[in-house]
Structures are given as C-alpha cells and as structure tokens.
Design an enzyme around this catalytic site. Structure first.
Site, mmCIF file in Angstrom:
data_model
loop_
_atom_site.group_PDB
_atom_site.id
_atom_site.type_symbol
_atom_site.label_atom_id
_atom_site.label_comp_id
_atom_site.label_asym_id
_atom_site.label_seq_id
_atom_site.Cartn_x
_atom_site.Cartn_y
_atom_site.Cartn_z
ATOM 1 C CG ASP A 7 40.020 -16.297 13.790
ATOM 2 O OD1 ASP A 7 38.851 -16.260 14.214
ATOM 3 O OD2 ASP A 7 40.544 -17.327 13.335
ATOM 4 C CG ASP A 9 39.177 -21.475 17.708
ATOM 5 O OD1 ASP A 9 39.634 -21.234 18.840
ATOM 6 O OD2 ASP A 9 37.990 -21.789 17.510
ATOM 7 C CB CYS A 99 27.687 -10.921 13.903
ATOM 8 S SG CYS A 99 26.985 -12.392 14.640
#
Length: 177
Positions: A7, A9, A99
């Site tokens: 990921d 952030d 998504c």
C-alpha cells in the site's frame, strides 16, 4: 518470481488526512525507501496498489498523481531500489468499484501483470482494507504499525503478521521468517 505489493500511504510515505495532493506533499516514512531497496536487491519485485479517491474527489488529477508516483520512484531509485508497477483506484469509496480495496481488483490486476497467481502475492498494508483484499485472493499479508496500522491491529486476522514498519517486514522476508 516473488511479488510484494505495498500500500502507498502509511506504508511507504506519511499518511495525510487531507490527502497527498501534490509531489511536495509526498514524504517517505523513515527507512521505507531503504527497505524497498533491500527487497529489490533480495530478488523481490516490489509493486504498489493504492486507493486514491483524491482523484475522484477532484483534489488532484491523474497527471499530478503520476508526478507524485514519479517522485516516489526517483526516491526509491536514489537509494538503489526499484519500484515496479503502480496500480491505483481513483474512485470514491461508495462507487462500488471492484478495484477499490478491500475488493481484490488491484491485486488481480498486478497478478495478471506479473503472471503469477494472486494467492502468491505478498501484501503489506496499514489498514484493514489492505488485509481484506489480501484475504479475498488468498494472499499472505503483513500489517505495519505505521500510518493507520496501530488502530487496525486489534481487528487484524490472527494469521496476519504484524510488524513495526516496512523495514521490519523486509527483514522478515529477507531472512525467510
């Protein structure tokens, strides 16, 4: 081929409640770039899957998001690492997009790009939605305590490995633990 999906952030860079809206807002977490470099050198393909609803909210456009990702790539390369594919969902949380994590669309997209079964991906996130996306494809997941990780830890499934940060995950992966 071993593919690690991060990921963005809260894992690679500091999280912002106001969104990362420009390249100047993107600041790496201590040790994250070096961890990616170590993983790259250790044979891992390192990719990124990130929800970026700031685009859908009109906080930034795709060209600005690309500029942020270019800055991230240059920063990783500057310490000797390599960042592979970066996939993102620009849609709002209530858009029902397949998504947007916790749905598995981004992970399936990366599995197709790298020609590996989605279950063979290794996922690192700081939020429950990252772990849920990993579970949806049967992939192994790690939760880092950076970003939203400390608040997500109590809800993490028991089979998820929890580590202080990306550097700690890199250590685990590179030593085979």
């Amino acid at each position: 081929m071993s593919v690690l999906v991060l990921d963005r952030d809260g894992v690679i860079n500091h999280e912002s409640p106001d969104f990362i809206r420009a390249p100047g807002d993107w600041n790496p977490l201590p040790g994250s770039l070096e961890a990616i470099a170590r993983l790259s050198a250790g044979g891992w393909q390192v990719a990124v899957a990130t929800n970026q609803s700031g685009v859908g909210r009109g906080y930034l456009d795709v060209a600005t998001l690309d500029a942020i990702h270019d800055k991230m790539r240059r920063a990783v390369a500057g310490v000797g690492g390599e960042l592979g594919e970066i996939v993102y969902c620009p849609h709002l949380p209530d858009a029902g997009c397949p998504c947007r994590k916790p749905r598995p669309g981004l992970l399936n997209q990366l599995a197709t790009i790298y020609s590996v079964p989605a279950r063979d991906l290794v996922i690192v996130g700081d939020s429950l939605r990252d772990l849920q996306a990993a579970a949806a494809v049967g992939a192994r997941a790690y939760l880092v305590r950076t970003g939203n990780g400390r608040t997500s830890e109590s809800a993490a499934p028991k089979d998820v490995t929890v580590a202080d940060d990306l550097a700690a995950v890199a250590e685990l992966l590179l030593t085979g633990r």
